[in-house]
Design an enzyme around this catalytic site. Structure first.
Site, PDB file in Angstrom:
ATOM      1  CB  THR A  25      -0.698  -0.110   0.961  1.00  0.00           C
ATOM      2  OG1 THR A  25      -2.157  -0.825   0.766  1.00  0.00           O
ATOM      3  CG2 THR A  25      -1.349   1.321   1.610  1.00  0.00           C
ATOM      4  CG  HIS A 174      -5.354  -8.674   2.354  1.00  0.00           C
ATOM      5  ND1 HIS A 174      -5.067  -9.355   3.094  1.00  0.00           N
ATOM      6  CD2 HIS A 174      -4.926  -6.619   2.489  1.00  0.00           C
ATOM      7  CE1 HIS A 174      -4.115  -8.370   3.656  1.00  0.00           C
ATOM      8  NE2 HIS A 174      -4.047  -7.101   2.821  1.00  0.00           N
ATOM      9  CG  ASN A 177      -1.738  -8.629   6.823  1.00  0.00           C
ATOM     10  OD1 ASN A 177      -1.442  -9.218   7.956  1.00  0.00           O
ATOM     11  ND2 ASN A 177      -0.777  -8.456   6.310  1.00  0.00           N
ATOM     12  CE1 TYR A 179      -6.654  -3.258   6.702  1.00  0.00           C
ATOM     13  CE2 TYR A 179      -4.625  -5.076   5.675  1.00  0.00           C
ATOM     14  CZ  TYR A 179      -5.497  -3.962   6.649  1.00  0.00           C
ATOM     15  OH  TYR A 179      -3.900  -2.823   6.537  1.00  0.00           O
ATOM     16  CG  ASN A 234      -4.719  -3.626  10.735  1.00  0.00           C
ATOM     17  OD1 ASN A 234      -4.330  -2.068  11.391  1.00  0.00           O
ATOM     18  ND2 ASN A 234      -4.324  -4.205   9.931  1.00  0.00           N
ATOM     19  N   GLY A 316       8.451  -8.174   0.112  1.00  0.00           N
ATOM     20  CA  GLY A 316       7.514  -6.363  -0.093  1.00  0.00           C
ATOM     21  C   GLY A 316       8.741  -4.958  -0.239  1.00  0.00           C
TER      22      GLY A 316
END
Length: 372
Positions: A25, A174, A177, A179, A234, A316
């Site tokens: 992101t 996804h 993480n 979400y 998160n 990444g």
């Protein structure tokens, strides 16, 4: 012996090498969450990767959780992504779209009509998100009604179709993480008492419905999934039986013949040994290509592929500051450091202005060459 730089086929997608650019992101989408020409340049610069997984891309307006992240739920966004996929393909690369719904990792200012974010729970995530005001606490969510979930599933299906219309080679869901999908998977977050909560079978229901819908729409051979069984990011607390949960999920996915499974080992962007987990046991339950991620060095990646512990390795942060990462890994060249101040938002600085190894070497040579 298999090499990190050998070609491989992931489902229906042929890759020139086994180095993957992980989803990153960068918060540089334009008005209306439309991908930009600068984004096209950024991805094209990194087309030497065997596969690029796009930055996380929201499947609906409700799925947005951060400022200036791209979407893939309307025509303008599809057109913007088409410029990017064309640019990557012109450089000989392959790219899949990462499909994303953030769930409770959002803020009222980013939600349609200023509504509350949605999740498996009404409990607020004790973390922050990125808005026009900078990093701020997440807003309190509301728990989705079971009657709303089919529309959520359909938003993933339609986003997958739009991804194909935009020229992507496939999609990655996804599911990691902390979400939305992860919010349903983990009993540390999911406190529901309906068909989507309680037992492992119920908590994996949303994931399986999403994956089935997408595979029906575009085929399992162009569909992948990202999971992070033990990451705490998160505000995703550890599931009480993480091994059993993810073993079950992967077993149930087997009939879909997915192209790949993308595993974050340990804490995303942090320690790999944050909590015990048997990744080999999970791998044994999966039929497709096995993609590993999190802190892999060149030596670790070479060994993982040569040993058969991984089919492909995702990098990444190294791809941010090294657009020619595959070349640097192949020839064991030094890696450039990234500038953390330019990671999120902004323009070309810290985005498309990182030079290749050759450009850096040429610049150094010109600085030391005396004038004629």
């Amino acid at each position: 012996m298999t090499s990190l730089f050998d070609p491989i086929r992931l489902g229906d997608i042929d890759l020139a090498n086994r180095v993957v650019m992980a989803p990153l992101t960068r918060n540089r989408a334009g008005p209306g969450q439309v991908p930009t020409a600068t984004m096209a340049e950024y991805y094209a610069q990194r087309a030497g990767a065997g596969l690029i997984v796009s930055e996380a891309t929201q499947v609906s307006p409700q799925g947005q959780g951060y400022l200036d992240t791209p979407g893939i739920h309307n025509t303008a966004q599809v057109q913007g992504w088409r410029c990017i996929t064309d640019a990557v393909h012109q450089r000989g690369g392959k790219i899949v779209a990462q499909l994303w719904h953030v769930g409770r990792i959002s803020h009222l200012s980013l939600q349609p009509g200023g509504a509350a974010p949605v999740s498996s729970t009404a409990r607020t995530a004790m973390t922050k998100t990125f808005t026009a005001e900078g990093f701020v606490p997440c807003s309190p969510p509301r728990a989705l009604d079971a009657a709303e979930i089919p529309a959520i599933v359909d938003s993933y299906r339609s986003a997958a179709r739009r991804a194909m219309d935009a020229g992507f080679d496939g999609v990655e869901v996804h599911g990691a993480n902390g979400y939305l999908i992860d919010q349903f998977l983990r009993n540390s977050i999911n406190d529901r008492r309906d068909a989507y909560g309680g037992s492992i079978q119920n908590r994996t229901r949303l994931l399986l419905e999403v994956m089935q819908a997408i595979c029906t729409e575009i085929g399992g051979g162009r569909t992948g999934l990202r999971l992070s069984p033990v990451t705490p990011v998160n505000d995703a607390g550890q599931d009480s039986h993480a091994q059993a949960l993810f073993n079950h999920a992967v077993e149930q996915l087997a009939p879909l013949n997915l192209a790949f499974l993308h595993l974050i080992e340990g804490q995303t962007g942090g320690p790999r040994d944050i909590a015990p987990f048997d990744y080999a046991a999970l791998k044994a339950r999966f039929r497709g290509a096995w993609m590993v991620n999190n802190g892999y060095t060149r030596d670790m990646a070479l060994q993982a592929v040569a040993s058969g512990n991984a089919d492909v390795v995702a990098f990444g942060k190294a791809f941010i500051s090294n657009p020619d990462l595959v070349r640097r890994l192949r020839d064991d060249l030094p890696l450039a450091a990234l500038n953390p101040k330019t990671l999120y938002g902004g323009g070309a600085a810290g985005y498309t202005d990182y030079p290749s190894f050759e450009a850096t070497a040429a610049a150094g040579a010109s600085e030391t060459t005396p004038a004629g």
